[in-house]
Enzyme design. Structure first.
Site, PDB file in Angstrom:
ATOM      1  N   ALA A  46       0.774  -1.212   0.061  1.00  0.00           N
ATOM      2  CA  ALA A  46      -0.061   0.038   0.116  1.00  0.00           C
ATOM      3  C   ALA A  46       0.846   0.898   0.003  1.00  0.00           C
ATOM      4  O   ALA A  46       0.295   2.422  -0.143  1.00  0.00           O
ATOM      5  CB  ALA A  46      -0.842  -0.032   1.242  1.00  0.00           C
ATOM      6  N   ARG A  93       9.440   7.762  -4.613  1.00  0.00           N
ATOM      7  CA  ARG A  93      10.797   8.008  -5.235  1.00  0.00           C
ATOM      8  C   ARG A  93      10.921   7.364  -6.635  1.00  0.00           C
ATOM      9  O   ARG A  93      11.725   7.612  -7.189  1.00  0.00           O
ATOM     10  CB  ARG A  93      11.848   7.395  -4.022  1.00  0.00           C
ATOM     11  CG  ARG A  93      12.154   8.361  -3.185  1.00  0.00           C
ATOM     12  CD  ARG A  93      13.457   7.579  -2.352  1.00  0.00           C
ATOM     13  NE  ARG A  93      12.735   6.771  -1.403  1.00  0.00           N
ATOM     14  CZ  ARG A  93      13.477   5.556  -0.792  1.00  0.00           C
ATOM     15  NH1 ARG A  93      14.900   5.546  -1.051  1.00  0.00           N
ATOM     16  NH2 ARG A  93      12.819   4.656  -0.094  1.00  0.00           N
ATOM     17  N   LYS A 111       2.921 -13.284 -41.604  1.00  0.00           N
ATOM     18  CA  LYS A 111       1.874 -12.805 -40.538  1.00  0.00           C
ATOM     19  C   LYS A 111       0.828 -13.994 -40.611  1.00  0.00           C
ATOM     20  O   LYS A 111       0.294 -14.280 -41.648  1.00  0.00           O
ATOM     21  CB  LYS A 111       1.465 -11.695 -40.678  1.00  0.00           C
ATOM     22  CG  LYS A 111       0.308 -11.143 -39.550  1.00  0.00           C
ATOM     23  CD  LYS A 111      -0.506 -10.326 -39.941  1.00  0.00           C
ATOM     24  CE  LYS A 111      -1.635 -10.903 -40.567  1.00  0.00           C
ATOM     25  NZ  LYS A 111      -2.664  -9.971 -40.951  1.00  0.00           N
ATOM     26  N   TYR A 147       6.597 -10.560 -48.431  1.00  0.00           N
ATOM     27  CA  TYR A 147       5.447 -10.404 -47.657  1.00  0.00           C
ATOM     28  C   TYR A 147       4.458 -11.652 -47.663  1.00  0.00           C
ATOM     29  O   TYR A 147       3.986 -12.065 -48.901  1.00  0.00           O
ATOM     30  CB  TYR A 147       4.822  -9.292 -47.655  1.00  0.00           C
ATOM     31  CG  TYR A 147       3.521  -9.301 -46.534  1.00  0.00           C
ATOM     32  CD1 TYR A 147       3.798  -9.347 -45.243  1.00  0.00           C
ATOM     33  CD2 TYR A 147       2.319  -9.190 -46.977  1.00  0.00           C
ATOM     34  CE1 TYR A 147       2.689  -9.406 -44.255  1.00  0.00           C
ATOM     35  CE2 TYR A 147       1.345  -9.271 -46.073  1.00  0.00           C
ATOM     36  CZ  TYR A 147       1.669  -9.178 -44.703  1.00  0.00           C
ATOM     37  OH  TYR A 147       0.623  -9.269 -43.700  1.00  0.00           O
TER      38      TYR A 147
HETATM   39  C1  UD1 Z   1      10.177  -1.562   7.228  1.00  0.00           C
HETATM   40  C2  UD1 Z   1      10.666  -1.861   8.899  1.00  0.00           C
HETATM   41  C3  UD1 Z   1      11.917  -1.972   9.217  1.00  0.00           C
HETATM   42  C4  UD1 Z   1      12.799  -2.794   8.122  1.00  0.00           C
HETATM   43  C5  UD1 Z   1      12.545  -2.503   6.530  1.00  0.00           C
HETATM   44  C6  UD1 Z   1      12.802  -3.294   5.786  1.00  0.00           C
HETATM   45  C7  UD1 Z   1       8.801  -1.282  10.434  1.00  0.00           C
HETATM   46  C8  UD1 Z   1       8.164  -0.358  11.294  1.00  0.00           C
HETATM   47  N1  UD1 Z   1       9.930  -1.094   9.856  1.00  0.00           N
HETATM   48  O1  UD1 Z   1      11.004  -0.118   7.412  1.00  0.00           O
HETATM   49  O2  UD1 Z   1      12.313  -2.642  10.423  1.00  0.00           O
HETATM   50  O3  UD1 Z   1      14.186  -2.713   8.249  1.00  0.00           O
HETATM   51  O4  UD1 Z   1      10.867  -2.437   6.459  1.00  0.00           O
HETATM   52  O5  UD1 Z   1      12.763  -2.752   4.515  1.00  0.00           O
HETATM   53  O6  UD1 Z   1       7.927  -2.223   9.929  1.00  0.00           O
HETATM   54  N2  UD1 Z   1       3.531  -0.460   3.689  1.00  0.00           N
HETATM   55  C9  UD1 Z   1       2.161  -0.640   3.622  1.00  0.00           C
HETATM   56  N3  UD1 Z   1       1.436   0.192   4.156  1.00  0.00           N
HETATM   57  C10 UD1 Z   1       1.905   1.079   5.135  1.00  0.00           C
HETATM   58  C11 UD1 Z   1       3.178   1.511   5.278  1.00  0.00           C
HETATM   59  C12 UD1 Z   1       3.945   0.381   4.425  1.00  0.00           C
HETATM   60  O7  UD1 Z   1       1.533  -1.488   2.907  1.00  0.00           O
HETATM   61  O8  UD1 Z   1       1.107   1.827   5.781  1.00  0.00           O
HETATM   62  C13 UD1 Z   1       4.347  -1.378   2.758  1.00  0.00           C
HETATM   63  C14 UD1 Z   1       4.918  -0.736   1.671  1.00  0.00           C
HETATM   64  O9  UD1 Z   1       4.409  -0.638   0.510  1.00  0.00           O
HETATM   65  C15 UD1 Z   1       6.149  -1.274   1.659  1.00  0.00           C
HETATM   66  C16 UD1 Z   1       6.518  -2.076   2.931  1.00  0.00           C
HETATM   67  O10 UD1 Z   1       5.214  -2.155   3.691  1.00  0.00           O
HETATM   68  O11 UD1 Z   1       6.035  -2.618   0.617  1.00  0.00           O
HETATM   69  C17 UD1 Z   1       7.475  -1.384   3.831  1.00  0.00           C
HETATM   70  O12 UD1 Z   1       7.259  -0.075   4.177  1.00  0.00           O
HETATM   71  P1  UD1 Z   1       8.314   1.028   4.175  1.00  0.00           P
HETATM   72  O13 UD1 Z   1       7.842   2.171   4.597  1.00  0.00           O
HETATM   73  O14 UD1 Z   1       9.619   0.776   3.125  1.00  0.00           O
HETATM   74  O15 UD1 Z   1       9.249   0.359   5.538  1.00  0.00           O
HETATM   75  P2  UD1 Z   1       9.997   0.959   6.659  1.00  0.00           P
HETATM   76  O16 UD1 Z   1       9.270   1.727   7.471  1.00  0.00           O
HETATM   77  O17 UD1 Z   1      11.075   1.713   5.725  1.00  0.00           O
END
Ligand code: UD1
Ligand code: CA
Length: 454
Positions: free
Chosen positions: A9, A14, A352, A367
């Site tokens: 989600a 980026r 084709k 062709y």
């Molecule tokens: C998270 C972990 C961190 C870990 C890292 C690995 C937590 C709090 N932290 O970090 O410990 O080292 O992943 O990459 O869990 N997503 C949702 N809904 C949300 C938030 C995130 O679906 O509300 C999904 C994102 O699409 C993504 C994944 O969860 O696929 C990870 O989200 P991201 O924000 O990258 O994780 P971090 O907080 O950086």
């Protein structure tokens, strides 16, 4: 039951894209599809994908056997991995084993998930975290272990103390939980942290404090947990996946002259002793037989190539090429063509939606569209099957052992029978019977001394 919850989600800002991050492709396949395939491959039969604002885009691309859960995104809603997992709780039964994955980590392999699951089961753990040891752990959640090796908690970079930041073991974001314990502990997490988010990682500390056994399994190949957050990371994952695929084919007896410039999609099959030259792309569900030679800069898409076929600098789409045939250089075989055995289709020949019988040859500038050619036919240089009148398409056929002279137009629909001979330069609009010679052009007139009189 084994169930997986795949978090997808997040906004993926980026990527700077109008498309959902998890639909971007590596080796021609959406990154989310790799994650789902690995989950299924490791026997997690029920797969739940948590989607956000990308809901419609993602749903449109995936099959019915995936369960989608919507996470509301926006200022009025909580955020974080914990909140994302909560969206799927009503799918979890107490006795389930729950695997949590991210939708943006395409390199996770089914073997890794299976090994991780075995570790969880063999050590009778209540929760297990997939971890990795990194030289530069910056940005990741750190794994805090007890003296006995069990995990006491996971701290996010932004919440960590100076000492905790020194830890090199990081959280991949992949976990296995007992269903009942995950459901229970999710009710206890809150967003009192540096990012104001619901962290799924807090579940670990809660379980540990309640006396449950929490373990960590260090991933064997750290590439498995790489995430895609930017176009640069997308290209890095592409290159790792490409190497994995190419190494696999070489281990199975395929020669790749230059693996760096060979692009093979993950579902392609190639027989042994086939040789692939630089700059070749083999895509989709293509199957290639043994002892083939695929020369430079060919592109083969969703096609079936039998043994001992030679293809040079050509494009082949959704077609079949039977054994010992030679294609190219610079031929284009378009969808729904069936090329027989020992066929030759040479320079600048386009085919084709046609069938070409065994031993038929068309070597130059031709062709062939919407037509059925028998066996042992010679198609001269510059022949055109005129299949389109501006409104409709028509089919023509040519029988075995016929000879079609150079620069002939066959205005479809016509039936040319077997053993025929079509004179060069003819425009054929009527059927030709067995054994006939057809000439359809005006006779040449030579005017004596014409140039000197002029
Ligand atoms: C998270 C972990 C961190 C870990 C890292 C690995 C937590 C709090 N932290 O970090 O410990 O080292 O992943 O990459 O869990 N997503 C949702 N809904 C949300 C938030 C995130 O679906 O509300 C999904 C994102 O699409 C993504 C994944 O969860 O696929 C990870 O989200 P991201 O924000 O990258 O994780 P971090 O907080 O950086
Ligand atoms: Ca992240």
């Amino acid at each position: 039951m084994n169930i997986s919850i795949i978090l997808a989600a997040g906004e993926g800002t980026r990527m700077k894209s109008k498309y959902s991050k998890v639909l971007h492709k590596i080796c021609n396949k959406p990154i989310l599809e790799y994650v789902i395939e690995s989950s299924k491959g490791a026997k997690f039969e029920k797969n739940i994908v948590v989607v956000g604002d990308n809901e419609d885009q993602v749903k449109a691309k995936f099959k019915k056997d995936i369960i989608f859960k919507k996470q509301n995104i926006g200022e009025n809603f909580p955020y974080g991995t914990g909140y994302a997992v909560m969206q799927a709780v009503d799918e979890i039964a107490d006795e389930d084993t729950v695997l949590i994955l991210y939708g943006d980590t395409p390199l996770i392999r089914k073997e890794t998930i299976s090994d991780f699951m075995n570790y969880h089961n063999e050590n009778n753990l209540d929760a297990t975290v997939l971890t990795s040891i990194l030289e530069n752990p910056f940005g990741y959640g750190r794994i805090i272990r007890e003296d006995d090796g069990s995990i006491s908690k996971i701290v996010e970079e932004k919440d960590a103390t100076e000492k905790e930041r020194q830890v090199g073991e990081i959280n991949s974001g992949i976990y296995i939980f007992k269903g009942s314990l995950l459901k229970k502990s999710l009710k206890e997490i809150n967003s009192n942290n540096a990012q104001n988010e619901y962290y799924v990682t807090d579940v670990i500390e809660i379980l540990k404090n309640e006396g449950y056994k929490v373990g960590g399994y260090i991933v064997e190949d750290a590439n498995d947990i790489l995430g895609v957050n930017s176009r640069l990371q997308l290209s890095e994952c592409e290159s790792i996946m490409k190497n994995r695929i190419n190494n696999y084919h070489m281990s199975q007896g395929v020669t790749l002259i230059d693996p760096n410039t060979t692009y093979i999609d993950s579902d392609v099959e190639i027989g042994r002793d086939t040789i692939i030259y630089p700059g070749v792309s083999i895509e989709g569900c293509t199957k290639i037989g043994e002892d083939c030679i695929i020369r430079n800069n060919s592109r083969i898409i969703d096609s079936k190539i039998s043994d001992n076929v030679y293809i040079d600098s050509s494009v082949i789409e959704e077609s079949t090429i039977n054994k010992n045939s030679k294609i190219g250089p610079y031929a284009h075989i378009r969808p729904n063509s069936n090329i027989g055995e020992d066929v030759k289709l040479g320079n600048f020949v386009e085919v084709k939606n046609s069938n070409i019988g065994n031993n038929t040859k068309s070597s130059h500038l031709t062709y062939i569209g919407d037509s059925d050619l028998g066996e042992n036919i010679n198609v001269g240089c510059g022949v055109v099957f005129v299949n389109y009148d501006g409104k409709n398409k028509f089919r023509s056929s040519v029988g075995d052992n016929s000879f079609i002279g150079c620069n002939v137009n066959i205005v479809s629909p016509v039936k040319i029978a077997t053993d025929t001979f079509i004179a060069a330069g003819s425009t054929i609009t009527d059927d030709v019977e067995d054994g006939e010679l057809a000439i359809a052009r005006s006779r040449q007139i030579n005017k004596k001394n014409w140039t000197s009189k002029k």
